[in-house]
Scaffold this motif. Structure first.
Motif, PDB file in Angstrom:
ATOM      1  N   ARG A  81      47.080 -22.140  26.497  1.00  0.00           N
ATOM      2  CA  ARG A  81      46.774 -22.357  27.908  1.00  0.00           C
ATOM      3  C   ARG A  81      45.797 -21.303  28.393  1.00  0.00           C
ATOM      4  NH1 ARG A  81      51.293 -22.905  32.626  1.00  0.00           N
ATOM      5  NH2 ARG A  81      51.624 -20.692  32.285  1.00  0.00           N
ATOM      6  N   ASP A  82      44.768 -21.750  29.089  1.00  0.00           N
ATOM      7  CA  ASP A  82      43.824 -20.842  29.730  1.00  0.00           C
ATOM      8  C   ASP A  82      44.432 -20.470  31.079  1.00  0.00           C
ATOM      9  OD1 ASP A  82      41.811 -19.670  31.195  1.00  0.00           O
ATOM     10  OD2 ASP A  82      40.228 -20.929  30.352  1.00  0.00           O
ATOM     11  N   GLU A  83      44.995 -19.269  31.160  1.00  0.00           N
ATOM     12  CA  GLU A  83      45.734 -18.863  32.357  1.00  0.00           C
ATOM     13  C   GLU A  83      44.846 -18.834  33.598  1.00  0.00           C
ATOM     14  OE1 GLU A  83      48.909 -18.662  32.357  1.00  0.00           O
ATOM     15  OE2 GLU A  83      49.233 -18.720  30.200  1.00  0.00           O
ATOM     16  N   ARG A 109      55.715 -21.034  39.876  1.00  0.00           N
ATOM     17  CA  ARG A 109      54.711 -21.037  38.803  1.00  0.00           C
ATOM     18  C   ARG A 109      55.244 -21.839  37.617  1.00  0.00           C
ATOM     19  NH1 ARG A 109      50.734 -17.090  38.895  1.00  0.00           N
ATOM     20  NH2 ARG A 109      50.721 -16.899  36.648  1.00  0.00           N
ATOM     21  N   VAL A 110      54.343 -22.467  36.882  1.00  0.00           N
ATOM     22  CA  VAL A 110      54.726 -23.235  35.689  1.00  0.00           C
ATOM     23  C   VAL A 110      54.618 -22.313  34.477  1.00  0.00           C
ATOM     24  CG1 VAL A 110      54.123 -25.179  34.198  1.00  0.00           C
ATOM     25  CG2 VAL A 110      54.021 -25.436  36.689  1.00  0.00           C
ATOM     26  N   LEU A 111      55.752 -22.109  33.804  1.00  0.00           N
ATOM     27  CA  LEU A 111      55.775 -21.240  32.624  1.00  0.00           C
ATOM     28  C   LEU A 111      55.537 -22.079  31.370  1.00  0.00           C
ATOM     29  CD1 LEU A 111      58.968 -19.164  33.521  1.00  0.00           C
ATOM     30  CD2 LEU A 111      56.587 -18.692  34.159  1.00  0.00           C
ATOM     31  N   PHE A 112      54.870 -21.506  30.396  1.00  0.00           N
ATOM     32  CA  PHE A 112      54.591 -22.218  29.141  1.00  0.00           C
ATOM     33  C   PHE A 112      55.221 -21.439  27.989  1.00  0.00           C
ATOM     34  CE2 PHE A 112      51.214 -22.807  25.663  1.00  0.00           C
ATOM     35  CZ  PHE A 112      51.870 -23.901  25.130  1.00  0.00           C
ATOM     36  N   ASP A 113      56.174 -22.085  27.276  1.00  0.00           N
ATOM     37  CA  ASP A 113      56.818 -21.455  26.128  1.00  0.00           C
ATOM     38  C   ASP A 113      56.143 -21.975  24.855  1.00  0.00           C
ATOM     39  OD1 ASP A 113      58.398 -20.532  24.103  1.00  0.00           O
ATOM     40  OD2 ASP A 113      60.305 -21.071  25.036  1.00  0.00           O
ATOM     41  N   HIS A 114      55.242 -21.186  24.334  1.00  0.00           N
ATOM     42  CA  HIS A 114      54.444 -21.598  23.180  1.00  0.00           C
ATOM     43  C   HIS A 114      55.320 -21.929  21.965  1.00  0.00           C
ATOM     44  CE1 HIS A 114      51.599 -20.996  19.791  1.00  0.00           C
ATOM     45  NE2 HIS A 114      50.755 -21.576  20.623  1.00  0.00           N
ATOM     46  N   CYS A 123      49.834 -32.783  26.812  1.00  0.00           N
ATOM     47  CA  CYS A 123      49.511 -31.995  28.012  1.00  0.00           C
ATOM     48  C   CYS A 123      48.002 -31.769  28.149  1.00  0.00           C
ATOM     49  CB  CYS A 123      50.242 -30.663  27.982  1.00  0.00           C
ATOM     50  SG  CYS A 123      49.777 -29.631  26.584  1.00  0.00           S
ATOM     51  N   VAL A 124      47.307 -31.781  27.042  1.00  0.00           N
ATOM     52  CA  VAL A 124      45.851 -31.557  27.072  1.00  0.00           C
ATOM     53  C   VAL A 124      45.194 -32.671  27.889  1.00  0.00           C
ATOM     54  CG1 VAL A 124      43.761 -31.376  25.663  1.00  0.00           C
ATOM     55  CG2 VAL A 124      45.908 -30.362  24.866  1.00  0.00           C
ATOM     56  N   LYS A 125      45.651 -33.905  27.657  1.00  0.00           N
ATOM     57  CA  LYS A 125      45.084 -35.042  28.395  1.00  0.00           C
ATOM     58  C   LYS A 125      45.572 -35.059  29.831  1.00  0.00           C
ATOM     59  CE  LYS A 125      45.115 -37.892  24.259  1.00  0.00           C
ATOM     60  NZ  LYS A 125      46.097 -38.673  23.538  1.00  0.00           N
ATOM     61  N   PRO A 129      42.904 -29.600  35.538  1.00  0.00           N
ATOM     62  CA  PRO A 129      41.767 -28.659  35.410  1.00  0.00           C
ATOM     63  C   PRO A 129      41.433 -28.293  33.964  1.00  0.00           C
ATOM     64  CG  PRO A 129      43.737 -27.454  36.010  1.00  0.00           C
ATOM     65  CD  PRO A 129      44.144 -28.896  35.888  1.00  0.00           C
ATOM     66  N   ARG A 130      42.016 -29.044  33.016  1.00  0.00           N
ATOM     67  CA  ARG A 130      41.725 -28.802  31.591  1.00  0.00           C
ATOM     68  C   ARG A 130      42.072 -27.359  31.163  1.00  0.00           C
ATOM     69  NH1 ARG A 130      42.030 -33.406  31.072  1.00  0.00           N
ATOM     70  NH2 ARG A 130      40.411 -34.960  31.065  1.00  0.00           N
ATOM     71  N   ALA A 131      43.258 -26.926  31.588  1.00  0.00           N
ATOM     72  CA  ALA A 131      43.694 -25.580  31.211  1.00  0.00           C
ATOM     73  C   ALA A 131      44.312 -25.543  29.815  1.00  0.00           C
ATOM     74  CB  ALA A 131      44.715 -25.066  32.232  1.00  0.00           C
TER      75      ALA A 131
END
Ligand code: SF4
Ligand code: SF4
Length: 136
Positions: A81-83, A109-114, A123-125, A129-131
């Motif tokens: 993710r591009d923060e 805030r939306v947290l992302f657990d890699h 999620c990419v699609k 904002p194409r983060a």
């Protein structure tokens, strides 16, 4: 040599009622741990699983899946993710099959657990904002 991989399987509608995963265990002696399933008879299905076993059997099992028409997500990718781009809109939360995103109640805030990500790419699609970016 034993290996273990997390994979995403896409089932075409014509085979969603067939015991494909059962055969992975019976015919190829593979162990599986289903992390997420979304399958209804007559509709396209999605299955996220950890598949493990002997390398030769693993390869045969993957070949079998290809032969019956199951599409397997490439395993050599990564999603980051591009923060700076993320607007915390939450669109990714609903589409992620492994619940890698969560809403932090206090900050909104939306947290992302890699670690939970299985690189399905959904999620990419879905990210306005194409983060979310997929790397090969
Ligand atoms: S959809 Fe994109 S912008 Fe929205 S919260 Fe998820 S990563 Fe951030
Ligand atoms: S690629 Fe995105 S939607 Fe798919 S598992 Fe990873 S975080 Fe979830």
């Amino acid at each position: 040599m034993n290996i273990s991989r997390r994979i995403v399987l896409h089932f075409p509608p014509r085979i969603t009622g067939q015991p494909v995963v059962f055969r992975l265990a019976r015919d190829f002696n593979l162990k599986f741990n289903i992390l997420k399933a979304s399958i209804s008879p007559g509709e396209e299905g999605l299955l996220v699983m950890e598949l493990s076993g002997d390398q030769n059997n693993f390869d045969k099992g993957i070949r079998y899946l290809n032969e019956v028409g199951v599409k397997i997500q490439s395993l050599s990718q990564d999603v980051v993710r591009d923060e700076d781009r993320c607007t915390h809109c939450g669109a990714c939360i609903a589409v992620c099959p492994t619940s890698a995103f969560s809403l932090e109640a206090k900050t909104r805030r939306v947290l992302f657990d890699h670690n939970k990500c299985v690189v399905c790419g959904l999620c990419v699609k879905a990210c306005p904002p194409r983060a979310m970016r997929l790397y090969f």
